[in-house]
Design a protein around this motif. Structure first.
Motif, PDB file in Angstrom:
ATOM      1  N   ARG A 180       0.833  -1.203   0.000  1.00 49.97           N
ATOM      2  CA  ARG A 180       0.000   0.000   0.000  1.00 49.97           C
ATOM      3  C   ARG A 180       0.871   1.259   0.000  1.00 49.97           C
ATOM      4  O   ARG A 180       0.579   2.235  -0.707  1.00 49.97           O
ATOM      5  CB  ARG A 180      -0.924  -0.017   1.216  1.00 49.97           C
ATOM      6  CG  ARG A 180      -1.972   1.085   1.209  1.00 49.97           C
ATOM      7  CD  ARG A 180      -3.145   0.758   2.115  1.00 49.97           C
ATOM      8  NE  ARG A 180      -2.741   0.433   3.475  1.00 49.97           N
ATOM      9  CZ  ARG A 180      -2.856  -0.779   4.018  1.00 49.97           C
ATOM     10  NH1 ARG A 180      -3.345  -1.784   3.298  1.00 49.97           N
ATOM     11  NH2 ARG A 180      -2.492  -0.996   5.263  1.00 49.97           N
ATOM     12  N   SER A 205       2.172   1.708  -3.498  1.00 48.99           N
ATOM     13  CA  SER A 205       1.162   2.175  -4.452  1.00 48.99           C
ATOM     14  C   SER A 205       0.785   3.633  -4.210  1.00 48.99           C
ATOM     15  O   SER A 205       0.372   4.341  -5.136  1.00 48.99           O
ATOM     16  CB  SER A 205      -0.089   1.297  -4.377  1.00 48.99           C
ATOM     17  OG  SER A 205      -0.724   1.425  -3.114  1.00 48.99           O
ATOM     18  N   ASP A 206       0.939   4.100  -2.959  1.00 46.73           N
ATOM     19  CA  ASP A 206       0.604   5.492  -2.637  1.00 46.73           C
ATOM     20  C   ASP A 206       1.699   6.468  -3.055  1.00 46.73           C
ATOM     21  O   ASP A 206       1.471   7.681  -3.073  1.00 46.73           O
ATOM     22  CB  ASP A 206       0.357   5.647  -1.131  1.00 46.73           C
ATOM     23  CG  ASP A 206      -0.933   4.968  -0.682  1.00 46.73           C
ATOM     24  OD1 ASP A 206      -1.777   4.675  -1.549  1.00 46.73           O
ATOM     25  OD2 ASP A 206      -1.075   4.724   0.531  1.00 46.73           O
TER      26      ASP A 206
END
Length: 377
Positions: free
Chosen positions: A372, A375-376
């Motif tokens: 995560r 992906s951020d």
């Protein structure tokens, strides 16, 4: 005091490094350790911080670091030595090194009350000789064999999320503390040169090995009873770093008396999505374990310092994903990388309770948290 250089009264990381470089750690240590004497490539004396009856205080000029192998079991750089000896905080230690007093503006030419080293011309890093490479390769080989035949250490790796396959890919090893000198002698390699490289140390009178080795030999291994990660270029070893296997071992990581080289991922992505930069070797190993070598180039600084040549291959369109530790030193390193690569370097963030990738690996959903964060970015 922040190391980002912003605001009045702060010092940049470069200024802090300059202050540290202004005082040689062996000169400073001599003020507090009258018994300090040279033993090979290091200086040894009675520790000033505990009731020492045998020399346990060590100073390494090459890395400008110190460590007490006795009751203290701690060490650091010239700032840490000042803080310990004078009982002051980080800000005051920098003042003693010649930095501006708290609240003043940096860069006013404050005079250091400490003995200042004579500025030296910058020297090119010495190249490894053929003998050096043979010794490092031999050390890497014997450590690898020791790990492959030590089920307990392989289980310790697996507990940290590192599989046997990854251990073999990166030629990981284990230093028993007893095999290296004999193996080098059997290979007719120079033990004195191995001492200069930082692989071996003379055992002082009455001294056990740094990690409890009591084999009775005249030398002990610097990386004794540590998991060893070799830095390899092709199939040649150019550097070794050892990680503690027990909580009582300090420092957590030990390197050699050589210019540090970064650990790079083994395996080239078909189509790179960028370069992930981490601090520790085990952070990189975990990212390899999770399969990110297929998409990204991986690089571990083995600390928070980096040299521009390590990233000389970075193109203007390449992304640099900075995943240094979420502590003060890691944030300073991230800020420096982002300053060097404006618009390209991106700081990865994850929940604050996890300091690094190694911490994430111990969490049940750590891999998902990392994905995560990636992906951020």
């Amino acid at each position: 005091m922040r190391a980002d250089g912003s605001g009045s009264g702060t010092l940049s990381r470069l200024e802090i490094d300059s202050l540290k470089a202004g005082v040689r750690i062996e000169d400073l240590a001599a003020r507090y350790v009258p018994s300090l004497r040279r033993v090979g490539e290091r200086w040894v004396g009675l520790c000033p911080f505990h009731d020492d009856t045998r020399p346990s205080f060590n100073v390494w000029p090459d890395s400008q670091s110190w460590y007490c192998f006795g009751a203290c079991r701690r060490g650091g750089d010239v700032v840490d030595l000042l803080r310990e000896a004078e009982g002051v905080d980080f800000r005051r230690a920098l003042e003693l090194l010649g930095g501006p007093p708290a609240g003043a503006t940096a860069g006013r030419g404050w005079q250091s009350p400490l003995p200042v080293a004579v500025p030296r011309q910058s020297e090119a890093e010495p190249e490894l000789t053929c003998e050096d490479r043979a010794i490092l390769n031999a050390a890497s080989e014997i450590y690898y064999q020791s790990l492959m035949t030590n089920a307990a250490m392989r289980r310790a790796l697996q507990a940290r999320g590192i599989s046997l396959g990854t251990a073999q890919t990166y030629h990981l090893g284990y230093a028993t503390g007893r095999r290296l000198a004999r193996y080098l002698a059997w290979r007719h390699l120079d033990l004195e040169r191995a001492r200069c490289l930082g692989l071996l140390h003379d055992r002082l009178s009455g001294e056990d090995g740094a990690n409890g080795d009591t084999s009775g030999d005249d030398v002990w291994e610097h990386l004794s009873q540590r998991l060893v990660v070799p830095v390899m270029r092709g199939w040649e070893t150019v550097y070794l770093i050892g990680r503690a296997t027990r909580e009582a071992q300090r420092p957590k990581y030990l390197g050699l008396a050589l210019p540090k080289e970064p650990l790079t991922g083994r395996g080239r992505p078909r189509r790179s999505q960028g370069i992930i930069v981490v601090e520790g070797p085990f952070d990189l190993l975990l990212l390899h374990e999770w399969g990110y070598w297929r998409q990204f180039e991986l690089l571990a600084l083995l600390g928070t310092q980096f040299k521009r040549r390590w990233l000389a291959h970075v193109g203007p369109d390449d992304r640099l994903l900075v995943a240094t530790d979420q502590d003060d030193a890691g944030e300073a390193a991230a800020a420096e990388l982002m300053a060097h690569f404006p618009g390209q370097a991106v700081r990865l963030r994850w929940p604050e309770e996890y300091k690094d990738v190694g911490d994430l690996a111990q969490a049940p959903d750590g891999h998902k948290i990392w994905a995560r964060a990636l992906s951020d970015a």
